[in-house]
Design an enzyme around this catalytic site. Structure first.
Site, PDB file in Angstrom:
ATOM      1  N   ARG A 296       0.829  -1.209   0.000  1.00  0.00           N
ATOM      2  CA  ARG A 296       0.000   0.000   0.000  1.00  0.00           C
ATOM      3  C   ARG A 296       0.863   1.259   0.000  1.00  0.00           C
ATOM      4  O   ARG A 296       0.534   2.234  -0.678  1.00  0.00           O
ATOM      5  CB  ARG A 296      -0.961  -0.022   1.196  1.00  0.00           C
ATOM      6  CG  ARG A 296      -2.111  -0.986   1.005  1.00  0.00           C
ATOM      7  CD  ARG A 296      -3.003  -1.128   2.218  1.00  0.00           C
ATOM      8  NE  ARG A 296      -4.167  -1.948   1.872  1.00  0.00           N
ATOM      9  CZ  ARG A 296      -5.075  -2.357   2.754  1.00  0.00           C
ATOM     10  NH1 ARG A 296      -4.971  -2.029   4.024  1.00  0.00           N
ATOM     11  NH2 ARG A 296      -6.110  -3.087   2.349  1.00  0.00           N
ATOM     12  N   TYR A 440      -6.056  -1.114  -6.838  1.00  0.00           N
ATOM     13  CA  TYR A 440      -5.494  -2.331  -6.246  1.00  0.00           C
ATOM     14  C   TYR A 440      -4.877  -2.089  -4.872  1.00  0.00           C
ATOM     15  O   TYR A 440      -4.727  -0.965  -4.431  1.00  0.00           O
ATOM     16  CB  TYR A 440      -4.546  -3.058  -7.185  1.00  0.00           C
ATOM     17  CG  TYR A 440      -3.311  -2.372  -7.733  1.00  0.00           C
ATOM     18  CD1 TYR A 440      -2.819  -1.173  -7.264  1.00  0.00           C
ATOM     19  CD2 TYR A 440      -2.604  -2.996  -8.771  1.00  0.00           C
ATOM     20  CE1 TYR A 440      -1.677  -0.605  -7.786  1.00  0.00           C
ATOM     21  CE2 TYR A 440      -1.461  -2.445  -9.308  1.00  0.00           C
ATOM     22  CZ  TYR A 440      -1.006  -1.241  -8.810  1.00  0.00           C
ATOM     23  OH  TYR A 440       0.138  -0.687  -9.332  1.00  0.00           O
ATOM     24  N   GLU A 441      -4.568  -3.211  -4.192  1.00  0.00           N
ATOM     25  CA  GLU A 441      -4.118  -3.228  -2.789  1.00  0.00           C
ATOM     26  C   GLU A 441      -5.159  -2.599  -1.867  1.00  0.00           C
ATOM     27  O   GLU A 441      -4.831  -1.975  -0.862  1.00  0.00           O
ATOM     28  CB  GLU A 441      -2.763  -2.528  -2.627  1.00  0.00           C
ATOM     29  CG  GLU A 441      -1.668  -3.045  -3.527  1.00  0.00           C
ATOM     30  CD  GLU A 441      -1.456  -4.540  -3.428  1.00  0.00           C
ATOM     31  OE1 GLU A 441      -1.899  -5.146  -2.433  1.00  0.00           O
ATOM     32  OE2 GLU A 441      -0.870  -5.116  -4.362  1.00  0.00           O
ATOM     33  N   GLY A 442      -6.412  -2.798  -2.201  1.00  0.00           N
ATOM     34  CA  GLY A 442      -7.510  -2.210  -1.434  1.00  0.00           C
ATOM     35  C   GLY A 442      -7.931  -0.907  -2.081  1.00  0.00           C
ATOM     36  O   GLY A 442      -7.151   0.050  -2.117  1.00  0.00           O
TER      37      GLY A 442
END
Length: 601
Positions: A296, A440-442
């Site tokens: 993140r 992406y990555e949340g």
């Protein structure tokens, strides 16, 4: 052809003057980061990324990756050789542990590499970028046997690493995963299932790929409490460290994407593949979050990277392109038209980009310093404080950083007018590539909920209280300086808006949790404005002192002061509007039935 020049002068300013890296020489790893070493790394990484990696950016976009009938994947022309040069130079080892072949330098310097790589070639940077997170997860939770077997060659770059979470039916809600892990008599497991959106899932850059895969054991608890993490190598590894037979894992297809075409985003099929558990049964999510948190922060860096390269190209175009006359009078009477950089609306977009880019660079590198301090500060209290701070800032760096990074990329495309929409100028690629970082990555909505639902109330609000105290102390000190007072006062108002929004959540979110969900995105942006405001206050303080000393680099420091003033005048007022959106609550947002969203015939 788009340009990129690594912003080495600004990086040196942040590391040497703002963070004063040399003052941390008593901390392990920092003693090796001498001024000469720091200078060599910044200049070396800048030269490598500008000359070797950046020229492949459009190549990767044009060619994409190719999957062959046997499931193998070929990366774009030049990627394999560039990766070889990357490994031979040892760039990927900068901040990794010495005992596994790394250089053990501070994460701050590793983040310089990440920024320059992501800016030069987002898709290429993803191949080695995910490996560092995989190494962190294995080192934190893996057995000594797994560490010895896999980490050395991952650090060297001989082997790459991936993260396998998402499945066709579930993304954020990982408790729904269906991938199964069956225990075997030899202590291994057979892994069966399908994962999607796997960045660098298959490629020809490294001789082996070490997949970290989430799966469920037989009889595991329902939901996220029943998730385990497994190492599943592309090629099995023999006892002597050599490669054995191909494992039963393959690339089923490559996703056709809006951007980052040079990275192989794969559907991965696990057909009874051999794997080994990491971190214990049903403890996979905690282990994976070590990798995810690192990723993140890396995605936040990507937001900055796309904004920076788009800005550099827009500045060059605005200086060269001649259209119309300056509204205050001809800027260049000898020519038939003035360069578009004289027009206030073009200046607005360029100044927004400059203020964001330099502020975010400072925030990211300060955040990297917190990562270092959280692990290596001599005093436990300092380690805890640094861990609190970077945990609080991670969703802001990722969420706010990539929201604004995309906005900046779009505005830099706008500077080009119609030419920005044409492929040959490269601006449309920056816009397409930057879009994924918000997802992406949340997704950034998940980041906002992580900030407001988890990070704010954690430990009785200890982290946010420390953040506010830091701001209050620095603002109070700066207000005593007539040059800094206007900047500090505007930041103080923005901090007041964030404090009021925090209090509103405390008073209203318990009674109606939708109030928190409805305001979380806006709160993340308030905190982004305030965090960058803190960086600009600090940078203004350093710049003012340098000018008072009579620095030879007068133009650089004067530009810092002007940009700090611009940020204070143009960014911090947004906090008030964002607070009012939060205090509007969730009622109007949540009242319509699902059917009322449909368009009437």
């Amino acid at each position: 052809m788009p340009i990129y020049k690594a912003p080495t002068r600004d990086t040196r300013f942040v590391i040497n003057e703002l963070l004063d890296l040399q003052s941390y020489g008593n901390i392990p790893g920092f003693e090796e980061a001498t001024p000469d070493m720091v200078e060599a790394i910044i200049d070396g990484v800048g030269k490598f990324t500008s000359e070797v990696i950046q020229p492949l950016n459009q190549v990767g976009d044009d060619e994409g990756c190719t999957r062959h009938d046997d499931g193998s994947v070929t990366t774009p022309t030049g990627f394999k050789d560039a990766y070889r040069q990357y490994c031979e130079a040892g760039w990927g080892t900068l901040s990794l542990p010495v005992e596994y072949g790394g250089q053990g330098l501070p994460h701050v310097l590793g983040f310089v590499l990440e920024e320059y790589m992501a800016t030069a070639n987002h898709a290429f940077a993803m191949y080695p970028g995910l490996t560092n997170g995989a190494v962190s997860a294995i080192l934190a939770t893996g057995s000594e046997e797994l560490k010895e077997k896999y980490v050395h060659k991952m650090v060297s770059g001989q082997w790459l690493g991936t993260m396998n979470l998402t499945e066709p039916h579930c993304g954020t809600d990982l408790g729904l995963i269906k991938t199964k892990a069956e225990p075997q008599a030899d202590g291994s497991f057979t892994i069966s299932g399908t994962k999607i959106f796997i960045s660098a899932g298959e490629n020809d850059l490294a001789e082996n790929i070490i997949h970290l895969v989430l799966a469920k054991l037989p009889g595991a608890p329902e939901g996220s409490k029943g998730i385990s993490l497994f190492i599943v190598p592309k090629f099995l590894v023999n006892e002597d460290g050599s490669l054995g037979e191909r494992n039963a894992v393959s690339c089923g297809s490559i996703e056709h994407k809006m951007g980052i075409h040079g990275n192989a985003t794969c559907v991965m099929n696990y057909d009874g593949a051999k794997g080994w558990i990491v971190g214990g049964e049903n403890k996979g999510l905690a282990a994976m979050f070590i990798m995810m948190n690192a990723a993140r922060l890396g995605v936040g860096v990507q937001g900055l990277g796309q904004a920076e390269v788009a800005y550099q190209n827009a500045v060059q175009y605005a200086q060269d392109r001649r259209q119309g006359r300056a509204i205050a009078g001809r800027a260049d009477p000898s020519a038939s038209a003035d360069p578009i950089i004289v027009h206030p609306d073009v200046r607005r977009m360029l100044m927004d980009a400059k203020a964001y880019n330099e502020g975010m660079r400072a925030l990211i590198l300060w955040g990297a310093l917190q990562v270092d301090l959280s692990h290596k500060a001599p005093e436990e209290a300092d380690r805890l404080a640094a861990d609190d701070m970077i945990s609080l800032l991670t969703p802001v760096i990722k969420g706010y950083g990539t929201d604004k990074g995309f906005d900046i990329a779009v505005n830099m495309q706008q500077v080009f007018g119609g030419h920005g929409y044409i492929k040959e100028w490269g601006m449309e690629q920056f816009v397409r590539d930057s879009r994924i970082a918000m997802i992406y990555e949340g997704t950034n909505g998940v980041q906002a909920m992580d900030l407001c639902g988890r990070k704010l109330p954690a430990n009785g609000g200890r982290a946010i209280q420390a953040f506010f105290k830091l701001l209050d102390d620095e603002i109070a000190s700066a207000k005593n300086d007539t040059q800094l007072e206007p900047i500090a006062s505007r930041l103080e108002k923005a901090v007041g808006e964030q404090k009021a929004a925090t209090m509103w959540f405390m008073q209203n979110a318990m009674a109606n949790p939708n109030h928190l969900g409805a305001g979380a995105h806006h709160y993340m942006h308030i905190m982004g404005v305030v965090a960058l405001g803190l960086m600009w206050l600090r940078m203004a303080k350093v710049a003012a002192a340098k000018l008072a000393e009579g620095s030879d680099d007068k133009a650089f420091y004067e530009a810092k002061l002007v940009t700090a003033r611009y940020f204070a005048e143009r960014f911090t007022p947004d906090a008030g509007a964002l607070r009012r959106k939060i205090e509007a609550g969730a009622d109007a947002m949540m009242t319509l039935t699902p059917e009322q969203f449909e368009t009437a015939a």
